[in-house]
Design a protein around this motif. Structure first.
Motif, short mmCIF file in Angstrom:
data_model
loop_
_atom_site.label_atom_id
_atom_site.label_comp_id
_atom_site.label_asym_id
_atom_site.label_seq_id
_atom_site.Cartn_x
_atom_site.Cartn_y
_atom_site.Cartn_z
N UNK A 148 0.84 -1.20 0.00
CA UNK A 148 0.00 0.00 0.00
C UNK A 148 0.87 1.25 0.00
N UNK A 149 0.38 2.31 -0.62
CA UNK A 149 1.13 3.57 -0.61
C UNK A 149 0.27 4.64 0.05
N UNK A 150 0.90 5.69 0.60
CA UNK A 150 0.12 6.69 1.31
C UNK A 150 -0.80 7.46 0.38
N UNK A 153 -8.32 6.33 4.61
CA UNK A 153 -8.64 5.19 5.48
C UNK A 153 -7.97 3.92 4.97
N UNK A 154 -8.02 3.73 3.66
CA UNK A 154 -7.61 2.44 3.10
C UNK A 154 -6.19 2.44 2.56
N UNK A 155 -5.56 3.60 2.43
CA UNK A 155 -4.33 3.81 1.66
C UNK A 155 -4.62 3.46 0.19
#
Lengths: 404, 285
Positions: free
Chosen positions: B116-118, B204-206
């Protein structure tokens, strides 16, 4: 234009049998010379695409560089080393079919990998059945059993070693006794929770709070507040999901609760830091790392690690982000086999096995490995060190943790 | 406890938006596309990449996010729906939309990686507890999306044509409606709304390549609970699922979260198969 005509020759049965016998004898006599020139074939299964790609690519690079270094010196036992690589794409079914192909069709001398536990488990019986030496790159305890899989050797630490060292750090170094366990709901997370509980019991402690959380849960503040309400003075997390780990650290930061978090090596990844709302949230966070990452007072890595990195500085760039342990683990697989083969003087798997079990210590840059006839785990606890997540140096090393 | 409720409602908002996207495509094609959750995934990853890696301003990132959703929506209709629906009355779209969804997910993971990435902060706000934007953005946008869609269906000509097609596509075509074009348009709209939901929930989820599959399933459950075709039902279904998930994790632990939440929903569907706000269609025989 003339044409040469070869008259037909009658070939009887006796003549055929005699000819075949002579040819067989000749080839048998020639075999040692051919075997000496025949390359050592190392099978290598790594998931260089798919879910664990970045780590696997770094391991693959370390593996190939180690092979290149050996070939540069003339190979092993005077034979060059050939790598027969397959990308399992983090798919256990692909790992199984590649393992079959390599051990039965590709005539390999040793199989290294697959390099994660989920893929390695289903390949154990295949490699063992083919009687090939197997260097196993997964950390789950069940992968190693010298009775069921006598030719299987682990080329990294076991998961329990990480947890044992992590628990010891919390209790003996940080002097914390109220431990909250927050793990993800994968099989790995649940097994790790049980292991933490077991190691806490050896210190006469029980967790004050334990939560198993869906790794995709978008917010873990609730679990964190429950841990706080239970009086926890340290949190330990066991997950290799970067998003989950980052959410936990973010939730702690957002609640201004500066309790230490100690956990799985994933917590040290730059990928986790990128997901943090503030980089400072990473300060009081510790992960289990390795002695090969600890720098001296001048910030220098151990000589064997630095030497390898310096030698391959032109191509190391893309693999630094995955961390030193990734490419050194790939390197370790080659180093361990090379030491065993050299001592055995023969690529016969049983002879290499006996050699590995008798070498006092294999000092790979990754860390020391000591195998015995009853223990094929090899990696020593002393090779594992807890490090501070936010203290990584540009060379990939960490200063030793100082408490207080 | 308040945080548990707010977090549950935020999740519910995301699920509700996904259910609304299902509705838009279903209205013109009677297809429940397996790629629905992927619109959010594509939108989220595009925004994060453009804004954080390429340093585009957020407004430009949002526009690009919506454009990527529109393009993906249109392609979904062209590749996975148009010929399949025209050629067969069987539900072969299950396979074609699933195949496209899988291909897009794998392609995204190959290009942008599996970690995941920001996702960028939309407004310059320090973390503000239950008032934080990561919670209220999905809630507010879900309500706005539902209200907007209702207005669109009731007041615009295109919206009315969508409704006409949902009631009887053959009759609509007989009355001169370009049903193929309308169906394409509905998929473009669905792509835009799906990508917008990815933008709303990104904090919330990235930005995560695995988001689409989970969101697609949760959105489908929300749709089934609320009743297919109902915007209010999609919102309420999403809120119920989000709250159930959150409260189950709070009281019973995450081990039982999915089992209890989905089990209760199955129970509800046994009692009321058409969902809370759905209507049963009566067919004369």
């Amino acid at each position: 234009m003339s044409k040469m005509v070869i008259p037909p020759v009658a070939v009887g049965r006796r003549r055929v049998v005699a000819g075949a016998g002579a040819a067989g004898l000749a080839s048998a006599l020639a075999m040692p010379a051919i075997a000496q020139n025949k390359p050592i074939r190392m099978g290598w299964i790594a998931a260089v695409s798919g879910m664990f790609a970045s780590n696997a690519q770094a391991q693959d690079w370390g593996f190939r560089m180690a092979v290149a270094d050996l070939n540069e010196k003339g190979g092993l036992l005077g034979r060059k080393i050939e790598v027969v690589m397959r990308d399992s794409a983090a798919d256990p079914s692909k790992a199984v079919s590649f393992a079959k192909e390599l051990v039965y069709n590709e005539n390999i001398d040793v199989l290294c990998g697959p390099i994660n536990s989920g893929e390695a488990l289903p390949t154990l019986g295949i490699v063992s059945g083919a009687k090939k030496l197997h260097l196993i790159g997964g950390s789950v305890e069940e992968l190693i059993d010298p009775v069921k899989y006598p030719l299987g050797f682990r080329n990294l630490n076991a998961n329990g070693q990480w947890i044992k060292v992590g628990v010891k750090f919390m209790v003996e170094d940080l002097k914390k006794t109220k431990v909250a366990i927050i793990n993800d709901s994968t099989g790995y997370g649940v097994l790790s929770r049980d292991a933490v509980t077991k190691f806490l019991a050896t210190h006469n402690l029980k967790p004050v709070y334990a939560a198993t959380v869906d790794p995709n849960k978008p917010d873990v503040t609730d679990e964190l507040l429950k841990a706080k309400a239970a009086g926890a003075d340290v949190i330990t997390e066991w997950s290799n999901a970067t998003g989950f780990v980052a959410r936990l650290i973010n939730a702690r930061g957002e609640q201004n609760w500066n309790v230490p978090i100690v956990g799985h090596p994933t917590i040290l990844q730059e990928q986790v830091a990128k997901l943090l709302s503030k980089r400072s949230y990473w300060d009081n966070v510790y992960g289990v790392g390795y002695a090969h990452q600890i720098v001296d007072a001048e910030g220098k890595l151990p000589a064997s690690v630095q030497g390898f990195m310096d030698k391959h500085k032109d191509s190391i760039g893309p693999y630094m982000a995955a961390g030193l342990p990734a490419f050194l683990q790939g390197h370790a697989a080659v180093t361990i086999y090379a030491e065993g083969l050299t001592k055995a003087g023969d690529s016969d798997p049983m002879k290499v096995k006996a050699a590995l079990e008798s070498i006092p210590a294999i000092n790979a840059p990754y860390g020391p490995f000591i195998y015995t006839a009853t223990d094929h785990n090899g990696f020593q606890d002393a090779g594992i060190k807890v490090v501070n997540a936010n203290a990584q140096l540009p060379n990939g090393g960490y200063p030793a943790v100082k408490i207080g | 406890m308040l945080l548990v409720i707010v977090s549950g409602l935020a999740l519910g908002g995301l699920y509700g938006m996904t259910a609304l996207v299902y509705n838009v495509m279903y209205s013109t094609s009677k297809v429940l596309s397996f790629g629905t959750g992927q619109f959010a995934m594509v939108g989220g990853i595009c925004t994060a990449w453009l804004v954080l890696d390429l340093h585009w301003p957020l407004w430009a990132g949002l526009i690009a996010c919506l454009v990527s959703g529109a393009a993906f929506g249109w392609l979904s209709e062209v590749i996975a729906v148009r010929r399949i629906v025209a050629a067969s009355d069987e539900h072969l779209w299950v396979l074609s939309t699933l195949a496209l969804s899988t291909m897009v997910q794998e392609a995204m993971s190959l290009v942008w990686g599996t970690d995941p990435t920001p996702f960028p902060r939309v407004l310059p706000q320090e973390f503000a507890g239950i008032f934080d934007q990561k919670f209220w953005l999905p809630m507010i946008l879900a309500v706005l999306m539902a209200v907007g869609l209702e207005q669109f269906y009731r007041r615009s000509m295109v919206g009315k044509l969508f409704i006409a097609m949902s009631e009887d596509s053959f009759a609509a075509r007989a009355r001169g409606v370009a049903t193929d074009r309308m169906r394409s348009l509905s998929y473009v709209l669905a792509g835009v709304l799906g990508a917008l939901s990815g933008f709303a929930g990104g904090q919330l989820t990235f930005a995560d390549f695995a988001l689409g599959t989970a969101l697609g399933l949760s959105g489908f459950i929300a749709l089934a609970v609320g009743g297919i075709g109902s915007s209010v039902g999609a919102l309420v279904g999403g809120a119920i699922l989000g709250m159930l998930t959150s409260l189950t994790a709070h009281y019973f632990g995450a081990e039982y979260q999915k089992t209890i939440a989905i089990g209760l929903l199955i129970l509800l569907l046994v009692v009321r198969p058409q969902g809370l706000f759905g209507t049963t269609q009566v067919r004369q025989v």
